[in-house]
Scaffold this active site. Structure first.
Site, PDB file in Angstrom:
ATOM      1  N   ASP A   1       4.949  -2.188  14.261  1.00 40.21           N
ATOM      2  CA  ASP A   1       4.188  -0.962  13.981  1.00 40.21           C
ATOM      3  C   ASP A   1       2.698  -1.289  13.921  1.00 40.21           C
ATOM      4  O   ASP A   1       1.965  -0.739  13.113  1.00 40.21           O
ATOM      5  CB  ASP A   1       4.654  -0.342  12.663  1.00 40.21           C
ATOM      6  CG  ASP A   1       4.145   1.087  12.478  1.00 40.21           C
ATOM      7  OD1 ASP A   1       3.928   1.781  13.487  1.00 40.21           O
ATOM      8  OD2 ASP A   1       3.956   1.501  11.319  1.00 40.21           O
TER       9      ASP A   1
ATOM     10  N   ASP B   1       1.268  -4.017   6.055  1.00 36.79           N
ATOM     11  CA  ASP B   1       2.389  -3.116   6.363  1.00 36.79           C
ATOM     12  C   ASP B   1       3.387  -3.772   7.317  1.00 36.79           C
ATOM     13  O   ASP B   1       3.434  -3.473   8.514  1.00 36.79           O
ATOM     14  CB  ASP B   1       1.883  -1.795   6.953  1.00 36.79           C
ATOM     15  CG  ASP B   1       1.142  -0.957   5.925  1.00 36.79           C
ATOM     16  OD1 ASP B   1       1.316  -1.224   4.719  1.00 36.79           O
ATOM     17  OD2 ASP B   1       0.384  -0.054   6.316  1.00 36.79           O
TER      18      ASP B   1
END
Length: 290
Positions: free
Chosen positions: A221, A238
């Site tokens: 991502d 993240d």
């Protein structure tokens, strides 16, 4: 001789001390708790050698300072861990507390494609998640936290620029707060670096991708919103969606998407088009993967 020895003893003042006795969390201010460092298993604490700023004292108190960011699957808060009255190094720090939500409160609906290739060892947990029971939802949230924890630890041990993982406790991860002059570092998407720094940023990112791919890993991502700019260096954040390039059927697709997201951003900022060809970068990465 007196049978009461206490009357004959003079206490050395060097061996006396003042203390305040606390009786549980009721004595703490709202939004505070005792440090959970010793409450978690050793393998749930950050890898050694640990940075000097990590607070390990049992006397420390965790105090929530406010919300930092809301996300698709978790919320991030600033949390201070400090020993009251102490100003010694290692007795006070501010960290990020990332807390994963249960499935019913998440807005991230593409999780199945990331979890392919991952195994749930406990058959009861697997059934509960498949049936979407309350217990299953809590297990799923914990698995996302565990996945990011393991990704952070592995990346840290590989020497990659990620926040230092302090500890994981259920659905909560405590990690290094990446800051610039007392404020959270800006996301790469918020910056407008000059040409030389832009090229250096791209090389840093390329090095991260090469290391990950050599290890058979894909961020999954990656975007300018999942990278922090700390002066002249980048920090990748993240990581719960990190996948195995081979075990996940969509691993190569995720890698190409990561390349595309980043190359397009750098191209839009004016970096040499010869460097920002996503197909060329993808080919370079796949060449070191196998």
């Amino acid at each position: 001789m007196s049978s009461d020895l206490s009357s004959d003893v003079t206490l050395d003042p060097r061996f006396t001390f003042d203390f305040v006795a606390f009786d549980g969390d009721d004595e703490l201010d709202p939004g505070s708790r005792w440090s959970t460092w010793l409450a978690v298993e050793p393998l749930c604490r950050g890898p050694e050698p640990r940075p000097d700023w990590v607070v390990t004292s049992q006397a420390a108190i965790d105090t929530e300072l406010g919300i930092l960011k809301t996300g698709k699957e978790a919320d991030a808060f600033l949390l201070e861990r400090a020993v009251p009255g102490s100003d010694r190094l290692g007795d006070s720090c501010v960290m990020v507390a990332k807390r994963y939500r249960g499935e019913e409160h998440r807005t991230f609906h593409r999780s199945a494609s990331y979890t392919e290739g991952r195994r749930t060892r406990n058959s009861r947990d697997a059934r509960a998640m498949a049936n979407k029971t309350d217990y299953g939802r809590s297990v799923a949230a914990g698995q996302w936290a565990r996945a990011e924890w393991e990704a952070l630890v592995r990346c840290h041990e590989l020497g990659l620029p990620v926040p230092y993982p302090v500890q994981v406790d259920g659905t909560e991860i405590l990690m290094e707060w990446i800051e610039v002059d007392g404020e959270t570092a800006p996301r790469l998407a918020q910056t407008r670096p000059e040409a030389t720094l832009l090229a250096d940023y791209f090389e840093q990112l390329r090095a991260v991708l090469l290391t990950l791919t050599e290890q058979g890993l894909v961020h999954g991502d990656l975007s300018p919103y999942n990278i922090l700019a700390v002066g002249d260096r980048l920090v990748v954040i993240d990581l719960p969606q990190m996948v195995d390039l081979v075990a996940n059927p969509a691993g190569a697709e995720f890698l190409l998407r990561d390349c595309t997201n980043m190359c397009r951003w750098f191209a839009a900022r004016g970096l040499d088009p010869r460097l920002t060809d996503e197909q060329a970068l993808f080919g370079e990465l796949m060449a070191v993967a196998f």
